[in-house]
Design an enzyme around this catalytic site. Structure first.
Site: not given
Length: 387
Positions: A15, A194, A225, A229, A327, A332
């Site tokens: 990264e 990332s 898992k 949607k 994060n 972040s």
């Protein structure tokens, strides 16, 4: 007098480029009337470099660095100095190039976001922005993170993890994954961010390919898992101890299965519209937003975090909420989630530095010496034998 802030970025990580962008964003937006910025770049070979040319993005694009010097920091207690590399000076004339008041780490991923860099700053006893060694390492390792979250009874999807060497008996492991989780599943290296090395598997063939990719990046693999949607909802938290506040929520859009590296760092971000990559604020009911904000704070405190972090959630079609991951800094800074609350990037950086200094002062209230005159109370020769 201005505080001298060392912004550390780059690093030996996949990264690396993302870290450079983060570091330069901090340098660009920090309040220059309050802080004097010292750019400290760690190149891909692990060399620490300083120089004014390291504060310009164009120089990284063109690989044009003028006046750059290789330096070292010494992990001695209360040492805040940056020295010219020993090879560039004589043994008896260590040259001090800079003295720092606080460090703003912006090194993503391995050797930066995982607590290793924070350990160096702890040994130096210097204030630094973001989570401690513990919070950073737990936040980086998805297996440890989920173990901690589980102990705090935070809602998560089912998962399995394993070491790379278990893949040598892949048939047995695949059967365990299929029996326990079914399909679809997400396969991830435990210690990367990332979206690097992450794949979705809808069947056995996909699963084999996904694991083969993931084990190239880490010895620990986690298989989660899949949620039917799913909507991704993210929320940022800032503060330390239980003095916390939350940002607005966001919903990344335009993705079907997984946000790629390109989605996160290259494609545009447009606020409040589905034509961009994010909807800010997320279009969710108030009761769901309140639950997410509360869970975000709980996740933040669970790993004893400080500074700032973004907590990512999954929301299924029945509005069940799952904590996906946290994060930590510098994974972040999520400044775009604070702007709608009237907090600019400059103000956010300022608040993070203030938190770093306050938590540093709090830490130094601890007693680190306990004199019981132990040496004079023990007969070492009789107790331990002759040397």
């Amino acid at each position: 007098m201005k505080k001298r802030v060392g912004v550390v970025f780059g690093g030996r990580s996949v990264e690396h480029e993302v870290s450079v962008i983060t570091g330069l964003q901090v340098i660009e937006n920090i309040d220059k009337s309050k802080y004097e910025v010292i750019p400290i770049y760690i190149d891909k070979d692990g060399k620490w470099l300083i120089g004014d040319s390291l504060s310009k993005f164009e120089n990284f694009k063109n690989k044009d660095f003028k006046g750059v010097k290789e330096v070292v920091v010494v992990p001695n207690y209360n040492n805040r100095k940056v020295y010219l590399h020993p090879e560039k000076t004589s043994l008896f004339s260590k040259k001090i190039l800079e003295t720092l008041d606080v460090i703003f780490p912006a090194v993503h991923g391995t050797n930066g976001e995982d607590g290793t860099l924070q350990g160096l700053f702890e040994l130096m006893n210097i204030p630094y922005v973001g989570g401690s060694v513990l919070a950073s390492s737990v936040g980086m390792d998805k297996v440890m993170m989920k173990s901690v979250f589980k102990s705090y009874e935070l809602p998560m999807v089912d998962y399995i993890w394993f070491y790379r060497n278990r893949w040598e008996d892949k048939e047995k492991l695949i059967e365990e994954i299929e029996k326990t989780l079914g399909y679809p599943v997400f396969v991830k290296p435990a210690n990367l961010g990332s979206s690097i090395g992450i794949s979705k598997a809808k069947n056995r063939e996909d699963l084999i390919k996904a694991v083969e990719v993931a084990i190239r990046y880490d010895r620990k693999i986690i298989v989660e898992k899949g949620v039917e949607k799913p909507r991704e909802i993210n929320c940022s938290v800032i503060g330390y101890d239980d003095r916390l506040k939350t940002s607005v929520c966001e919903e990344p859009v335009g993705w079907e299965e997984l946000l790629s590296f390109e989605d996160k760092y290259i494609k545009s971000n447009t606020k409040g519209t589905k034509n961009g990559r994010r909807i800010i604020p997320a279009n969710i009911p108030d009761d769901i937003r309140v639950k997410i904000e509360e869970l975000a704070k709980r996740a933040f405190m669970a790993i004893d975090c400080r500074g700032i972090a973004r907590i990512d959630f999954l929301l299924d079609d029945k509005n069940n909420i799952y904590v996906n991951e946290i994060n930590t800094m510098p994974g972040s800074i999520a400044y775009y989630l604070w702007e709608p609350k009237g907090i600019s990037f400059k103000e956010l950086i300022d608040e993070l530095i203030e938190i770093a200094i306050k938590s540093y002062e709090e830490k130094n209230k601890n007693m680190y010496s306990y004199d019981v005159n132990l040496f004079n109370k023990i007969d070492f020769q009789n107790k331990c034998g002759k040397m």
